[in-house]
Motif scaffolding. Structure first.
Motif, PDB file in Angstrom:
ATOM      1  N   ALA A   1      68.819  36.060  27.787  1.00 56.75           N
ATOM      2  CA  ALA A   1      68.170  35.141  28.724  1.00 56.75           C
ATOM      3  C   ALA A   1      67.711  35.887  29.962  1.00 56.75           C
ATOM      4  O   ALA A   1      68.315  36.888  30.362  1.00 56.75           O
ATOM      5  N   ARG A   2      66.632  35.412  30.543  1.00 58.37           N
ATOM      6  CA  ARG A   2      66.194  35.898  31.854  1.00 58.37           C
ATOM      7  C   ARG A   2      66.318  34.737  32.837  1.00 58.37           C
ATOM      8  O   ARG A   2      65.732  33.670  32.639  1.00 58.37           O
ATOM      9  N   VAL A   3      67.108  34.973  33.893  1.00 56.31           N
ATOM     10  CA  VAL A   3      67.301  33.912  34.875  1.00 56.31           C
ATOM     11  C   VAL A   3      66.065  33.812  35.752  1.00 56.31           C
ATOM     12  O   VAL A   3      65.601  34.806  36.325  1.00 56.31           O
ATOM     13  N   LEU A   4      65.511  32.618  35.839  1.00 59.48           N
ATOM     14  CA  LEU A   4      64.309  32.413  36.647  1.00 59.48           C
ATOM     15  C   LEU A   4      64.669  32.011  38.072  1.00 59.48           C
ATOM     16  O   LEU A   4      64.046  32.460  39.035  1.00 59.48           O
ATOM     17  N   SER A   5      65.685  31.148  38.196  1.00 55.41           N
ATOM     18  CA  SER A   5      66.084  30.725  39.539  1.00 55.41           C
ATOM     19  C   SER A   5      67.484  30.118  39.468  1.00 55.41           C
ATOM     20  O   SER A   5      67.894  29.587  38.445  1.00 55.41           O
ATOM     21  N   VAL A   6      68.198  30.239  40.604  1.00 53.09           N
ATOM     22  CA  VAL A   6      69.499  29.594  40.746  1.00 53.09           C
ATOM     23  C   VAL A   6      69.516  28.937  42.113  1.00 53.09           C
ATOM     24  O   VAL A   6      69.316  29.600  43.132  1.00 53.09           O
ATOM     25  N   ASP A   7      69.732  27.632  42.164  1.00 52.39           N
ATOM     26  CA  ASP A   7      69.723  26.920  43.429  1.00 52.39           C
ATOM     27  C   ASP A   7      70.823  25.871  43.450  1.00 52.39           C
ATOM     28  O   ASP A   7      71.204  25.335  42.420  1.00 52.39           O
ATOM     29  N   ARG A   8      71.292  25.619  44.682  1.00 48.06           N
ATOM     30  CA  ARG A   8      72.209  24.485  44.854  1.00 48.06           C
ATOM     31  C   ARG A   8      71.415  23.364  45.494  1.00 48.06           C
ATOM     32  O   ARG A   8      70.866  23.515  46.582  1.00 48.06           O
ATOM     33  N   LEU A   9      71.356  22.220  44.798  1.00 50.44           N
ATOM     34  CA  LEU A   9      70.471  21.138  45.221  1.00 50.44           C
ATOM     35  C   LEU A   9      71.187  19.793  45.060  1.00 50.44           C
ATOM     36  O   LEU A   9      72.125  19.680  44.285  1.00 50.44           O
ATOM     37  N   PRO A  10      70.713  18.784  45.788  1.00 52.85           N
ATOM     38  CA  PRO A  10      71.192  17.429  45.475  1.00 52.85           C
ATOM     39  C   PRO A  10      70.739  17.049  44.068  1.00 52.85           C
ATOM     40  O   PRO A  10      69.649  17.438  43.643  1.00 52.85           O
ATOM     41  N   LYS A  11      71.588  16.303  43.394  1.00 49.41           N
ATOM     42  CA  LYS A  11      71.256  15.962  42.009  1.00 49.41           C
ATOM     43  C   LYS A  11      70.040  15.039  41.955  1.00 49.41           C
ATOM     44  O   LYS A  11      69.933  14.079  42.701  1.00 49.41           O
ATOM     45  N   ASP A  12      69.183  15.338  41.019  1.00 54.92           N
ATOM     46  CA  ASP A  12      68.027  14.481  40.785  1.00 54.92           C
ATOM     47  C   ASP A  12      68.502  13.179  40.140  1.00 54.92           C
ATOM     48  O   ASP A  12      69.316  13.206  39.218  1.00 54.92           O
TER      49      ASP A  12
ATOM     50  N   ARG B   1      67.601  27.872  36.067  1.00 57.35           N
ATOM     51  CA  ARG B   1      66.458  27.856  35.156  1.00 57.35           C
ATOM     52  C   ARG B   1      66.372  29.208  34.466  1.00 57.35           C
ATOM     53  O   ARG B   1      66.430  30.251  35.121  1.00 57.35           O
ATOM     54  N   ARG B   2      66.256  29.158  33.144  1.00 54.01           N
ATOM     55  CA  ARG B   2      66.267  30.397  32.364  1.00 54.01           C
ATOM     56  C   ARG B   2      65.153  30.396  31.338  1.00 54.01           C
ATOM     57  O   ARG B   2      64.729  29.341  30.855  1.00 54.01           O
ATOM     58  N   LEU B   3      64.721  31.596  31.009  1.00 49.07           N
ATOM     59  CA  LEU B   3      63.851  31.795  29.850  1.00 49.07           C
ATOM     60  C   LEU B   3      64.729  32.417  28.781  1.00 49.07           C
ATOM     61  O   LEU B   3      65.381  33.435  29.001  1.00 49.07           O
TER      62      LEU B   3
ATOM     63  N   ASP C   1      76.121  36.461  38.503  1.00 46.82           N
ATOM     64  CA  ASP C   1      77.203  35.832  37.747  1.00 46.82           C
ATOM     65  C   ASP C   1      76.783  35.504  36.320  1.00 46.82           C
ATOM     66  O   ASP C   1      77.615  35.249  35.463  1.00 46.82           O
ATOM     67  N   LEU C   2      75.486  35.459  36.087  1.00 52.97           N
ATOM     68  CA  LEU C   2      74.978  34.891  34.846  1.00 52.97           C
ATOM     69  C   LEU C   2      74.515  35.939  33.852  1.00 52.97           C
ATOM     70  O   LEU C   2      73.792  35.635  32.906  1.00 52.97           O
ATOM     71  N   SER C   3      74.970  37.169  34.076  1.00 45.60           N
ATOM     72  CA  SER C   3      74.517  38.226  33.182  1.00 45.60           C
ATOM     73  C   SER C   3      75.077  38.026  31.783  1.00 45.60           C
ATOM     74  O   SER C   3      74.414  38.300  30.792  1.00 45.60           O
TER      75      SER C   3
END
Lengths: 233, 233
Positions: free
Chosen positions: A98-109, A125-127, A154-156
DNA sequence: TCGCCAATTGATATATGATTGATCTACATG
DNA sequence: CATGTAGATCAATCATATATCAATTGGCGA
Protein backbone atom coordinates in the motif's frame (compact mmCIF):
# COMPACT_ATOMS: atom_id res chain seq x y z
CA UNK A 1 -15.48 -3.06 31.02
CA UNK A 2 -16.90 -6.13 29.38
CA UNK A 3 -19.68 -5.72 26.91
CA UNK A 4 -22.10 -7.76 24.93
CA UNK A 5 -20.79 -10.34 22.54
CA UNK A 6 -17.26 -10.37 23.92
CA UNK A 7 -15.84 -13.85 24.32
CA UNK A 8 -13.75 -14.80 27.38
CA UNK A 9 -10.28 -13.42 27.01
CA UNK A 10 -8.57 -16.77 26.63
CA UNK A 11 -10.90 -17.62 23.74
CA UNK A 12 -10.20 -14.28 22.10
CA UNK A 13 -6.51 -15.03 22.28
CA UNK A 14 -6.88 -18.51 20.82
CA UNK A 15 -9.02 -17.15 17.99
CA UNK A 16 -6.37 -14.56 17.35
CA UNK A 17 -3.66 -17.20 17.12
CA UNK A 18 -5.79 -19.46 14.93
CA UNK A 19 -6.23 -16.59 12.54
CA UNK A 20 -2.51 -15.87 12.54
CA UNK A 21 -1.79 -19.50 11.74
CA UNK A 22 -4.37 -19.63 8.97
CA UNK A 23 -3.12 -16.40 7.48
CA UNK A 24 0.46 -17.65 7.44
CA UNK A 25 1.80 -15.11 9.93
CA UNK A 26 2.71 -18.02 12.17
CA UNK A 27 4.51 -20.68 10.22
CA UNK A 28 4.54 -24.44 10.72
CA UNK A 29 7.35 -25.46 13.07
CA UNK A 30 7.85 -21.95 14.38
CA UNK A 31 8.57 -21.57 18.08
CA UNK A 32 6.47 -19.06 19.92
CA UNK A 33 8.08 -16.68 22.40
CA UNK A 34 8.33 -17.94 25.99
CA UNK A 35 4.99 -17.81 27.76
CA UNK A 36 5.99 -15.08 30.19
CA UNK A 37 7.29 -12.91 27.40
CA UNK A 38 4.36 -13.58 25.11
CA UNK A 39 1.82 -12.86 27.83
CA UNK A 40 3.53 -9.57 28.60
CA UNK A 41 3.47 -8.68 24.91
CA UNK A 42 -0.26 -9.35 24.72
CA UNK A 43 -0.88 -7.58 28.00
CA UNK A 44 -2.45 -10.59 29.68
CA UNK A 45 -1.60 -12.95 32.52
CA UNK A 46 0.40 -16.09 31.86
CA UNK A 47 -2.40 -18.29 33.15
CA UNK A 48 -4.77 -16.82 30.61
CA UNK A 49 -2.33 -17.36 27.79
CA UNK A 50 -1.85 -20.93 28.94
CA UNK A 51 -5.58 -21.55 28.70
CA UNK A 52 -5.54 -20.21 25.15
CA UNK A 53 -2.60 -22.45 24.24
CA UNK A 54 -4.41 -25.37 25.83
CA UNK A 55 -7.32 -24.97 23.42
CA UNK A 56 -4.87 -24.89 20.53
CA UNK A 57 -3.12 -28.09 21.61
CA UNK A 58 -6.57 -29.69 21.89
CA UNK A 59 -7.16 -28.70 18.29
CA UNK A 60 -3.73 -30.05 17.35
CA UNK A 61 -2.44 -26.69 16.17
CA UNK A 62 0.30 -26.28 18.77
CA UNK A 63 2.70 -28.64 20.50
CA UNK A 64 3.92 -27.69 23.95
CA UNK A 65 7.24 -29.07 25.17
CA UNK A 66 8.27 -28.38 28.72
CA UNK A 67 11.62 -26.72 28.97
CA UNK A 68 11.71 -26.13 25.25
CA UNK A 69 8.84 -24.03 24.04
CA UNK A 70 5.55 -23.89 22.22
CA UNK A 71 5.64 -24.90 18.57
CA UNK A 72 3.20 -24.35 15.74
CA UNK A 73 2.05 -27.67 14.30
CA UNK A 74 -0.17 -26.56 11.44
CA UNK A 75 0.10 -25.22 7.95
CA UNK A 76 -1.37 -22.00 6.68
CA UNK A 77 -4.72 -22.45 5.04
CA UNK A 78 -4.86 -20.35 1.88
CA UNK A 79 -8.64 -20.69 1.75
CA UNK A 80 -9.09 -19.56 5.32
CA UNK A 81 -12.24 -17.70 6.15
CA UNK A 82 -10.09 -15.63 8.45
CA UNK A 83 -8.01 -14.07 5.76
CA UNK A 84 -9.13 -10.52 6.20
CA UNK A 85 -7.65 -9.43 2.92
CA UNK A 86 -10.42 -10.11 0.54
CA UNK A 87 -9.51 -8.62 -2.80
CA UNK A 88 -7.44 -10.79 -5.10
CA UNK A 89 -6.03 -10.53 -8.57
CA UNK A 90 -8.25 -12.11 -11.21
CA UNK A 91 -5.47 -14.64 -11.69
CA UNK A 92 -5.64 -15.36 -7.96
CA UNK A 93 -3.90 -14.07 -4.86
CA UNK A 94 -1.32 -11.34 -5.04
CA UNK A 95 1.08 -9.82 -2.52
CA UNK A 96 -0.58 -6.83 -0.87
CA UNK A 97 1.24 -3.55 -0.44
CA UNK A 98 0.00 0.00 0.00
CA UNK A 99 0.98 3.61 -0.52
CA UNK A 100 -0.36 5.95 2.13
CA UNK A 101 -1.92 9.01 0.53
CA UNK A 102 -2.91 10.91 3.66
CA UNK A 103 -3.41 10.52 7.40
CA UNK A 104 -5.59 13.02 9.25
CA UNK A 105 -7.45 13.35 12.50
CA UNK A 106 -10.89 14.74 11.73
CA UNK A 107 -14.40 14.95 13.14
CA UNK A 108 -16.36 11.97 11.95
CA UNK A 109 -18.40 12.47 8.84
CA UNK A 110 -22.10 11.92 9.60
CA UNK A 111 -22.39 9.72 6.51
CA UNK A 112 -20.06 7.16 8.10
CA UNK A 113 -21.54 3.96 9.49
CA UNK A 114 -21.89 3.98 13.26
CA UNK A 115 -18.62 2.99 14.91
CA UNK A 116 -16.59 3.70 18.03
CA UNK A 117 -17.38 6.18 20.79
CA UNK A 118 -15.28 9.19 19.96
CA UNK A 119 -16.57 12.13 17.92
CA UNK A 120 -13.29 12.19 16.05
CA UNK A 121 -11.56 9.63 13.92
CA UNK A 122 -8.33 9.05 12.06
CA UNK A 123 -8.86 9.05 8.32
CA UNK A 124 -6.32 7.06 6.37
CA UNK A 125 -6.36 7.09 2.60
CA UNK A 126 -4.32 4.49 0.76
CA UNK A 127 -3.64 3.24 -2.72
CA UNK A 128 -3.47 -0.51 -2.61
CA UNK A 129 -1.43 -2.82 -4.79
CA UNK A 130 -1.48 -6.55 -5.36
CA UNK A 131 1.87 -7.88 -6.59
CA UNK A 132 2.72 -4.41 -7.75
CA UNK A 133 -0.36 -3.71 -9.84
CA UNK A 134 -2.75 -0.96 -8.79
CA UNK A 135 -5.75 -2.67 -7.25
CA UNK A 136 -7.86 -0.30 -5.18
CA UNK A 137 -8.19 2.98 -3.34
CA UNK A 138 -9.18 2.82 0.29
CA UNK A 139 -10.40 5.14 3.01
CA UNK A 140 -10.15 3.86 6.57
CA UNK A 141 -11.66 5.50 9.63
CA UNK A 142 -10.22 4.44 12.98
CA UNK A 143 -11.97 5.56 16.14
CA UNK A 144 -10.29 8.57 17.71
CA UNK A 145 -10.50 7.23 21.24
CA UNK A 146 -7.96 4.51 20.53
CA UNK A 147 -4.88 6.61 19.93
CA UNK A 148 -3.98 10.26 19.91
CA UNK A 149 -2.01 10.53 16.72
CA UNK A 150 -1.07 8.32 13.81
CA UNK A 151 1.75 9.10 11.49
CA UNK A 152 2.46 7.63 8.07
CA UNK A 153 5.50 5.95 9.60
CA UNK A 154 3.19 3.84 11.77
CA UNK A 155 1.54 2.36 8.72
CA UNK A 156 4.50 0.82 6.98
CA UNK A 157 3.44 -2.66 8.07
CA UNK A 158 0.07 -4.30 7.94
CA UNK A 159 -2.61 -2.16 9.54
CA UNK A 160 -3.83 -5.06 11.65
CA UNK A 161 -0.29 -5.64 12.89
CA UNK A 162 -0.17 -1.98 13.86
CA UNK A 163 -3.50 -2.28 15.65
CA UNK A 164 -2.33 -5.28 17.62
CA UNK A 165 1.19 -4.19 18.51
CA UNK A 166 0.64 -0.52 19.12
CA UNK A 167 -2.99 -0.24 20.10
CA UNK A 168 -3.34 -3.63 21.81
CA UNK A 169 -6.37 -4.09 19.61
CA UNK A 170 -7.25 -7.12 17.62
CA UNK A 171 -10.06 -7.62 15.23
CA UNK A 172 -12.60 -10.21 16.31
CA UNK A 173 -15.34 -9.68 13.78
CA UNK A 174 -15.98 -7.85 10.55
CA UNK A 175 -18.79 -7.25 8.11
CA UNK A 176 -18.33 -6.37 4.46
CA UNK A 177 -20.98 -5.00 2.18
CA UNK A 178 -20.22 -4.83 -1.52
CA UNK A 179 -22.15 -2.35 -3.62
CA UNK A 180 -21.42 0.23 -6.27
CA UNK A 181 -20.02 3.71 -5.71
CA UNK A 182 -18.41 6.54 -7.66
CA UNK A 183 -14.63 6.68 -7.50
CA UNK A 184 -13.82 9.58 -5.13
CA UNK A 185 -12.10 12.72 -6.39
CA UNK A 186 -8.98 12.11 -4.30
CA UNK A 187 -8.14 8.94 -6.20
CA UNK A 188 -4.61 9.41 -7.58
CA UNK A 189 -4.01 9.69 -11.29
CA UNK A 190 -2.31 6.31 -11.58
CA UNK A 191 -5.55 4.61 -10.68
CA UNK A 192 -6.83 3.40 -14.05
CA UNK A 193 -10.34 4.82 -13.85
CA UNK A 194 -11.71 8.35 -13.99
CA UNK A 195 -12.95 10.04 -10.84
CA UNK A 196 -16.70 9.55 -10.54
CA UNK A 197 -16.73 6.23 -12.42
CA UNK A 198 -19.08 3.74 -10.73
CA UNK A 199 -16.89 0.97 -9.30
CA UNK A 200 -17.46 -1.89 -6.89
CA UNK A 201 -17.23 -0.48 -3.38
CA UNK A 202 -16.62 -2.49 -0.20
CA UNK A 203 -17.94 -1.01 3.03
CA UNK A 204 -16.38 -2.73 6.00
CA UNK A 205 -17.17 -2.41 9.69
CA UNK A 206 -14.89 -4.15 12.17
CA UNK A 207 -15.31 -4.95 15.83
CA UNK A 208 -12.53 -5.37 18.38
CA UNK A 209 -12.14 -8.07 21.00
CA UNK A 210 -14.43 -6.31 23.46
CA UNK A 211 -17.31 -6.11 21.04
CA UNK A 212 -16.91 -2.41 20.34
CA UNK A 213 -16.87 -1.42 16.69
CA UNK A 214 -13.59 0.35 16.11
CA UNK A 215 -13.13 0.85 12.40
CA UNK A 216 -15.01 1.62 9.23
CA UNK A 217 -13.51 1.49 5.78
CA UNK A 218 -14.39 1.97 2.14
CA UNK A 219 -12.58 0.30 -0.71
CA UNK A 220 -13.12 1.03 -4.38
CA UNK A 221 -11.50 -1.63 -6.52
CA UNK A 222 -10.69 -2.01 -10.19
CA UNK A 223 -12.91 -4.85 -11.48
CA UNK A 224 -10.73 -5.27 -14.56
CA UNK A 225 -7.83 -6.44 -12.41
CA UNK A 226 -9.12 -7.66 -9.05
CA UNK A 227 -12.23 -9.23 -7.56
CA UNK A 228 -13.67 -9.39 -4.10
CA UNK A 229 -13.33 -13.01 -2.99
CA UNK A 230 -15.15 -14.81 -0.19
CA UNK A 231 -14.46 -18.44 0.58
CA UNK A 232 -16.37 -20.67 2.89
CA UNK A 233 -15.40 -24.09 4.09
CA UNK B 1 -45.68 -6.27 27.98
CA UNK B 2 -47.86 -9.18 26.93
CA UNK B 3 -51.14 -8.72 25.13
CA UNK B 4 -54.17 -10.94 24.83
CA UNK B 5 -53.94 -13.89 22.48
CA UNK B 6 -50.21 -13.41 21.95
CA UNK B 7 -47.60 -16.05 22.75
CA UNK B 8 -46.23 -16.11 26.29
CA UNK B 9 -43.51 -13.56 26.67
CA UNK B 10 -40.73 -16.10 27.08
CA UNK B 11 -41.73 -17.74 23.80
CA UNK B 12 -41.79 -14.39 22.04
CA UNK B 13 -38.25 -13.81 23.24
CA UNK B 14 -37.03 -17.22 22.12
CA UNK B 15 -38.60 -16.73 18.69
CA UNK B 16 -36.86 -13.37 18.48
CA UNK B 17 -33.51 -14.99 19.20
CA UNK B 18 -34.14 -17.83 16.75
CA UNK B 19 -34.75 -15.28 14.01
CA UNK B 20 -31.54 -13.46 14.92
CA UNK B 21 -29.58 -16.69 14.72
CA UNK B 22 -31.13 -17.66 11.39
CA UNK B 23 -30.41 -14.23 9.97
CA UNK B 24 -26.76 -14.45 10.95
CA UNK B 25 -27.01 -11.51 13.32
CA UNK B 26 -26.02 -13.91 16.07
CA UNK B 27 -23.04 -15.92 14.92
CA UNK B 28 -22.01 -19.40 15.96
CA UNK B 29 -19.80 -19.28 19.02
CA UNK B 30 -20.85 -15.81 20.00
CA UNK B 31 -21.44 -15.10 23.66
CA UNK B 32 -24.66 -13.41 24.65
CA UNK B 33 -24.64 -10.60 27.20
CA UNK B 34 -24.98 -11.63 30.86
CA UNK B 35 -28.53 -12.58 31.72
CA UNK B 36 -29.09 -9.62 34.03
CA UNK B 37 -27.84 -7.19 31.42
CA UNK B 38 -29.69 -8.84 28.57
CA UNK B 39 -32.95 -8.96 30.50
CA UNK B 40 -32.62 -5.29 31.34
CA UNK B 41 -31.96 -4.53 27.69
CA UNK B 42 -35.08 -6.42 26.65
CA UNK B 43 -37.11 -4.90 29.46
CA UNK B 44 -38.03 -8.25 31.01
CA UNK B 45 -37.22 -10.13 34.18
CA UNK B 46 -34.25 -12.47 34.35
CA UNK B 47 -36.46 -15.44 35.12
CA UNK B 48 -38.44 -14.90 31.94
CA UNK B 49 -35.30 -14.62 29.87
CA UNK B 50 -34.05 -17.81 31.44
CA UNK B 51 -37.17 -19.63 30.32
CA UNK B 52 -36.59 -18.38 26.79
CA UNK B 53 -32.98 -19.52 26.88
CA UNK B 54 -34.10 -22.87 28.23
CA UNK B 55 -36.20 -23.51 25.11
CA UNK B 56 -33.18 -22.63 22.96
CA UNK B 57 -30.87 -25.03 24.80
CA UNK B 58 -33.53 -27.72 24.31
CA UNK B 59 -33.37 -27.02 20.58
CA UNK B 60 -29.57 -27.15 20.71
CA UNK B 61 -29.18 -23.56 19.59
CA UNK B 62 -27.61 -22.24 22.77
CA UNK B 63 -25.18 -23.64 25.30
CA UNK B 64 -25.33 -22.28 28.82
CA UNK B 65 -22.22 -22.47 30.97
CA UNK B 66 -22.41 -21.44 34.58
CA UNK B 67 -19.91 -18.79 35.46
CA UNK B 68 -19.07 -18.24 31.84
CA UNK B 69 -22.03 -17.21 29.75
CA UNK B 70 -24.58 -18.21 27.17
CA UNK B 71 -23.14 -19.20 23.81
CA UNK B 72 -24.73 -19.54 20.40
CA UNK B 73 -24.37 -23.09 19.09
CA UNK B 74 -25.94 -22.88 15.64
CA UNK B 75 -26.81 -26.21 14.13
CA UNK B 76 -24.60 -27.59 11.39
CA UNK B 77 -27.07 -27.21 8.58
CA UNK B 78 -25.71 -27.11 5.02
CA UNK B 79 -28.12 -24.34 4.18
CA UNK B 80 -26.59 -22.31 6.97
CA UNK B 81 -23.32 -22.38 5.10
CA UNK B 82 -24.88 -19.79 2.87
CA UNK B 83 -26.31 -17.69 5.64
CA UNK B 84 -23.04 -15.80 5.89
CA UNK B 85 -22.42 -15.11 2.23
CA UNK B 86 -25.38 -13.59 0.55
CA UNK B 87 -27.22 -10.60 -0.73
CA UNK B 88 -29.29 -8.56 1.68
CA UNK B 89 -31.53 -5.57 1.43
CA UNK B 90 -29.72 -2.32 2.16
CA UNK B 91 -31.96 -2.03 5.21
CA UNK B 92 -30.76 -5.50 6.27
CA UNK B 93 -31.95 -9.04 5.71
CA UNK B 94 -35.05 -9.80 3.68
CA UNK B 95 -37.02 -12.97 3.00
CA UNK B 96 -35.64 -14.67 -0.13
CA UNK B 97 -37.95 -15.96 -2.85
CA UNK B 98 -37.40 -16.65 -6.52
CA UNK B 99 -39.24 -16.90 -9.83
CA UNK B 100 -37.81 -19.53 -12.17
CA UNK B 101 -37.38 -18.10 -15.64
CA UNK B 102 -36.09 -21.19 -17.42
CA UNK B 103 -34.63 -24.64 -16.84
CA UNK B 104 -32.64 -26.30 -19.61
CA UNK B 105 -30.16 -29.09 -20.11
CA UNK B 106 -27.42 -27.82 -22.36
CA UNK B 107 -23.81 -28.45 -23.30
CA UNK B 108 -21.59 -26.43 -21.01
CA UNK B 109 -20.54 -23.08 -22.28
CA UNK B 110 -16.74 -22.93 -22.58
CA UNK B 111 -16.73 -19.56 -20.83
CA UNK B 112 -17.97 -21.23 -17.64
CA UNK B 113 -15.57 -21.79 -14.77
CA UNK B 114 -14.33 -25.37 -14.56
CA UNK B 115 -16.80 -27.53 -12.67
CA UNK B 116 -18.11 -31.09 -12.61
CA UNK B 117 -17.25 -33.94 -14.92
CA UNK B 118 -20.09 -34.02 -17.38
CA UNK B 119 -20.01 -32.21 -20.72
CA UNK B 120 -23.56 -31.10 -20.12
CA UNK B 121 -25.16 -29.06 -17.40
CA UNK B 122 -28.52 -27.89 -16.18
CA UNK B 123 -28.95 -24.16 -16.66
CA UNK B 124 -31.41 -22.53 -14.28
CA UNK B 125 -32.29 -18.88 -14.67
CA UNK B 126 -34.11 -17.15 -11.82
CA UNK B 127 -35.32 -13.76 -10.77
CA UNK B 128 -34.64 -13.34 -7.10
CA UNK B 129 -36.61 -11.31 -4.59
CA UNK B 130 -35.95 -10.20 -1.06
CA UNK B 131 -39.10 -9.51 0.93
CA UNK B 132 -40.96 -9.08 -2.35
CA UNK B 133 -38.64 -6.52 -3.95
CA UNK B 134 -36.71 -7.45 -7.08
CA UNK B 135 -33.14 -8.05 -5.99
CA UNK B 136 -31.14 -9.96 -8.60
CA UNK B 137 -31.10 -12.16 -11.67
CA UNK B 138 -29.24 -15.43 -11.42
CA UNK B 139 -27.95 -18.14 -13.72
CA UNK B 140 -27.04 -21.45 -12.10
CA UNK B 141 -25.23 -24.31 -13.79
CA UNK B 142 -25.55 -27.70 -12.13
CA UNK B 143 -23.36 -30.52 -13.37
CA UNK B 144 -25.21 -32.84 -15.75
CA UNK B 145 -23.86 -36.02 -14.19
CA UNK B 146 -25.81 -35.47 -10.98
CA UNK B 147 -29.34 -35.85 -12.31
CA UNK B 148 -30.99 -36.55 -15.62
CA UNK B 149 -33.69 -33.93 -15.69
CA UNK B 150 -34.80 -31.01 -13.59
CA UNK B 151 -38.20 -29.44 -13.91
CA UNK B 152 -39.35 -26.08 -12.60
CA UNK B 153 -41.52 -27.95 -10.10
CA UNK B 154 -38.38 -29.26 -8.40
CA UNK B 155 -37.23 -25.76 -7.63
CA UNK B 156 -40.12 -24.46 -5.61
CA UNK B 157 -38.16 -24.76 -2.41
CA UNK B 158 -34.64 -23.69 -1.62
CA UNK B 159 -32.19 -24.95 -4.18
CA UNK B 160 -29.89 -26.33 -1.54
CA UNK B 161 -32.77 -28.20 0.03
CA UNK B 162 -33.38 -29.74 -3.41
CA UNK B 163 -29.72 -30.63 -3.71
CA UNK B 164 -29.68 -32.32 -0.37
CA UNK B 165 -33.00 -34.13 -0.50
CA UNK B 166 -33.14 -35.15 -4.13
CA UNK B 167 -29.54 -35.33 -5.19
CA UNK B 168 -28.07 -36.40 -1.85
CA UNK B 169 -25.55 -33.67 -2.43
CA UNK B 170 -23.83 -31.99 0.45
CA UNK B 171 -22.22 -28.63 -0.13
CA UNK B 172 -18.88 -28.54 1.66
CA UNK B 173 -17.18 -25.48 0.24
CA UNK B 174 -17.99 -22.42 -1.78
CA UNK B 175 -16.16 -19.51 -3.31
CA UNK B 176 -17.67 -16.21 -4.36
CA UNK B 177 -16.01 -13.61 -6.52
CA UNK B 178 -17.63 -10.22 -6.85
CA UNK B 179 -16.83 -8.15 -9.91
CA UNK B 180 -18.69 -6.11 -12.46
CA UNK B 181 -20.61 -7.47 -15.43
CA UNK B 182 -23.20 -6.31 -17.96
CA UNK B 183 -26.77 -7.32 -17.17
CA UNK B 184 -27.59 -10.18 -19.59
CA UNK B 185 -30.17 -9.80 -22.32
CA UNK B 186 -32.49 -12.39 -20.81
CA UNK B 187 -33.08 -10.28 -17.70
CA UNK B 188 -36.85 -9.75 -17.42
CA UNK B 189 -38.35 -6.34 -17.92
CA UNK B 190 -39.33 -5.92 -14.27
CA UNK B 191 -35.67 -5.84 -13.31
CA UNK B 192 -35.02 -2.14 -12.76
CA UNK B 193 -31.95 -1.81 -14.95
CA UNK B 194 -31.45 -1.92 -18.71
CA UNK B 195 -29.85 -4.94 -20.33
CA UNK B 196 -26.15 -4.34 -20.73
CA UNK B 197 -25.87 -2.05 -17.70
CA UNK B 198 -22.71 -2.81 -15.71
CA UNK B 199 -23.85 -4.25 -12.38
CA UNK B 200 -22.13 -6.06 -9.51
CA UNK B 201 -21.83 -9.69 -10.50
CA UNK B 202 -21.23 -12.61 -8.12
CA UNK B 203 -19.53 -15.68 -9.57
CA UNK B 204 -19.96 -18.62 -7.24
CA UNK B 205 -18.37 -22.06 -7.44
CA UNK B 206 -19.45 -24.76 -5.01
CA UNK B 207 -17.89 -28.08 -4.14
CA UNK B 208 -19.58 -31.18 -2.77
CA UNK B 209 -18.39 -33.33 0.09
CA UNK B 210 -16.22 -35.43 -2.21
CA UNK B 211 -14.22 -32.42 -3.35
CA UNK B 212 -15.78 -32.33 -6.80
CA UNK B 213 -17.04 -28.95 -7.90
CA UNK B 214 -20.69 -29.39 -8.73
CA UNK B 215 -22.14 -26.00 -9.41
CA UNK B 216 -21.32 -22.63 -10.89
CA UNK B 217 -23.57 -19.62 -10.70
CA UNK B 218 -23.72 -15.99 -11.70
CA UNK B 219 -25.76 -13.37 -9.90
CA UNK B 220 -26.27 -9.82 -11.07
CA UNK B 221 -27.75 -7.70 -8.32
CA UNK B 222 -29.31 -4.26 -8.09
CA UNK B 223 -26.91 -2.16 -5.99
CA UNK B 224 -29.61 0.43 -5.36
CA UNK B 225 -31.61 -2.06 -3.34
CA UNK B 226 -29.33 -4.85 -2.14
CA UNK B 227 -25.71 -5.42 -1.22
CA UNK B 228 -23.52 -8.49 -1.07
CA UNK B 229 -22.74 -9.12 2.60
CA UNK B 230 -19.94 -11.20 4.09
CA UNK B 231 -19.55 -11.55 7.82
CA UNK B 232 -16.24 -12.70 9.25
CA UNK B 233 -15.70 -14.01 12.68
C1' DT C 1 33.07 -36.78 23.17
C1' DC C 2 31.36 -36.74 27.61
C1' DG C 3 29.57 -34.96 31.87
C1' DC C 4 28.09 -31.19 34.59
C1' DC C 5 26.01 -26.82 35.72
C1' DA C 6 23.31 -22.70 35.04
C1' DA C 7 19.81 -20.48 32.45
C1' DT C 8 15.68 -20.98 30.13
C1' DT C 9 11.07 -22.47 29.87
C1' DG C 10 6.83 -25.01 30.51
C1' DA C 11 3.92 -27.44 34.44
C1' DT C 12 1.62 -27.20 38.57
C1' DA C 13 -0.45 -25.36 42.59
C1' DT C 14 -2.57 -21.90 45.40
C1' DA C 15 -4.96 -17.63 46.43
C1' DT C 16 -7.98 -13.72 45.46
C1' DG C 17 -11.63 -10.89 43.43
C1' DA C 18 -14.90 -10.22 39.87
C1' DT C 19 -18.18 -12.02 36.80
C1' DT C 20 -22.00 -14.86 35.81
C1' DG C 21 -25.28 -18.69 35.63
C1' DA C 22 -28.19 -21.77 39.01
C1' DT C 23 -31.32 -22.20 42.51
C1' DC C 24 -34.70 -20.94 45.71
C1' DT C 25 -38.31 -18.21 47.86
C1' DA C 26 -41.97 -14.92 47.71
C1' DC C 27 -45.65 -12.54 45.48
C1' DA C 28 -48.95 -10.84 41.86
C1' DT C 29 -51.82 -11.74 37.89
C1' DG C 30 -55.50 -13.91 35.24
C1' DC D 1 -52.07 -23.47 37.61
C1' DA D 2 -48.96 -21.27 34.30
C1' DT D 3 -46.97 -16.94 33.73
C1' DG D 4 -44.18 -13.00 35.05
C1' DT D 5 -41.59 -10.27 38.39
C1' DA D 6 -38.30 -9.45 42.24
C1' DG D 7 -34.66 -10.44 45.38
C1' DA D 8 -31.27 -13.21 47.93
C1' DT D 9 -27.86 -16.64 47.91
C1' DC D 10 -24.96 -20.39 46.06
C1' DA D 11 -21.62 -22.26 42.77
C1' DA D 12 -18.81 -22.31 38.66
C1' DT D 13 -15.80 -19.83 35.73
C1' DC D 14 -12.58 -16.25 34.52
C1' DA D 15 -8.50 -13.52 35.05
C1' DT D 16 -4.78 -12.19 37.69
C1' DA D 17 -0.73 -12.84 40.64
C1' DT D 18 2.85 -15.47 42.89
C1' DA D 19 5.70 -19.25 44.05
C1' DT D 20 7.76 -23.65 43.13
C1' DC D 21 8.81 -27.85 40.50
C1' DA D 22 10.50 -30.27 36.29
C1' DA D 23 12.29 -30.74 31.69
C1' DT D 24 15.18 -28.95 28.10
C1' DT D 25 18.90 -26.35 26.24
C1' DG D 26 23.41 -24.43 25.71
C1' DG D 27 27.94 -23.52 27.31
C1' DC D 28 32.06 -24.98 29.61
C1' DG D 29 35.72 -27.87 31.13
C1' DA D 30 38.02 -32.40 31.32
Amino acid sequence: MSSHGALPLYLQISELLIRDIAAGRLIDGERLPPEREMAAGLGIAVGTLRQALKTLTDKGLVERIQGSGNYIRAKADPTSVYALLRIELLSGGGLPTARVLSVDRLPKDPTLPEFGRSAEGHRIRRLRFLSGTVAAVEEIWLDGALVGRIGPEDLSESLYLFYRQRLNLWIARAEDRVGLGPLPDWAPSDFPHAQGTPLPKITRTTWGQDGQSVEASFTWYDPDRVAYVARLK
